[in-house]
Design an enzyme around this catalytic site. Sequence first.
Site: not given
Length: 392
Positions: A75, A332
């Site tokens: 990320t 996620c």
Amino acid sequence: MEGERRIYLDHAATTPTDERVVQAMLPYLTNAWGNASSIYAEAREARKGLEGARRTVADVLGCKPNEVIFTSGGTEADNLALRGVAEASRRRGDHIITTSIEHHAVLHECVQLEKDGFRVTYLPVDGEGFVDLDALRAALDDRTILVSVMYANNEVGTIEPIADVARIVKERDPRIAVHTDAVQAAGALDLDVDALGVDLLSIAAHKIYGPKGVGALFVRNRTPFLPQTVGGSQERNRRAGTENVAGAVGLATALQLAHDEMGERNPRLIAMRDRLLDEVTQRVPGTIITGPHDRARRLPNSASFAFENVEGEAVLLQLDLLGVAASSGSACTTASLEPSHVLVATGVPEQYQRGSLRLTLGKGNTMADVERLLTVLPPAVEKIRALAPAAR
């Protein structure tokens, strides 16, 4: 299923840490604990481990060691790539191009960049998840500064034609930076950055049997780039903060093992994946395969499906009770009640959108695991349909 071992089929979410990776990390958690940015002996030992890890990552990517930035994961690597290039290129342009099926680490950063005044074009994909290259050609303009297209999709396993993307972009303007999120591709596909033609590439350790909390970003030399974390000179002034030496060593070890063992791992994974793709639609009525039809263009470990008029979360809970860990898409976004943006973008019919099932295999799985899944899945779906029949 008491007494039977659990079956883990969610390797796209995370993987167990390889014992060889743990052993490589241990010295940097025990004896070589120094701050790699200092100058005394304890620091030099840590620095040696850090730079050795950097060289290993560079060797696998086919780049120079000074083009590798260690991060806290995929990320951060994605965020850093997009914002680092965008802010460094603002004088030259304001236009970013990506796809509608990227991981949210890219999509949400694009939304933030739009709020900061950048224009973002979200390219469409076809029914199998492949980016529309004609739309890419049409979207490029004189103010385009960055194109970001994922190497392989985390939900449906589509392998994007990254080399073609890069060629189209560079033919239009060699100054436009090309980034690929290779978090799902690492360990399964070749990561040679020159063969891919990219300027930036993101990876994460925990997807390839390494530790959580560490990743890397390749940034080709001379690519416009501004750091986003300041307060120190680490990573050649591109990412401040005391270096996670043990994590970097873990990432490098996992990446090297994945690279070395790819030829052995992939055929096993493909055999199990193909068994799933062949059988699930035959055994469960009202099921479609999502993602590529051409299996050579699908990740070796990824089989994805959608069930008509079934809640995917209910299937996952049933499978969990039966000793099988699986997913409905990205880990996620598991808490989200919205249909997957990937399934919506690929045109999956509405009655299938909430019934997605992603099965991602790993090196610890066996064909016996696949057969057990094929045994327990059909009655699980049938039970859910019987308990909560959807209006048709």
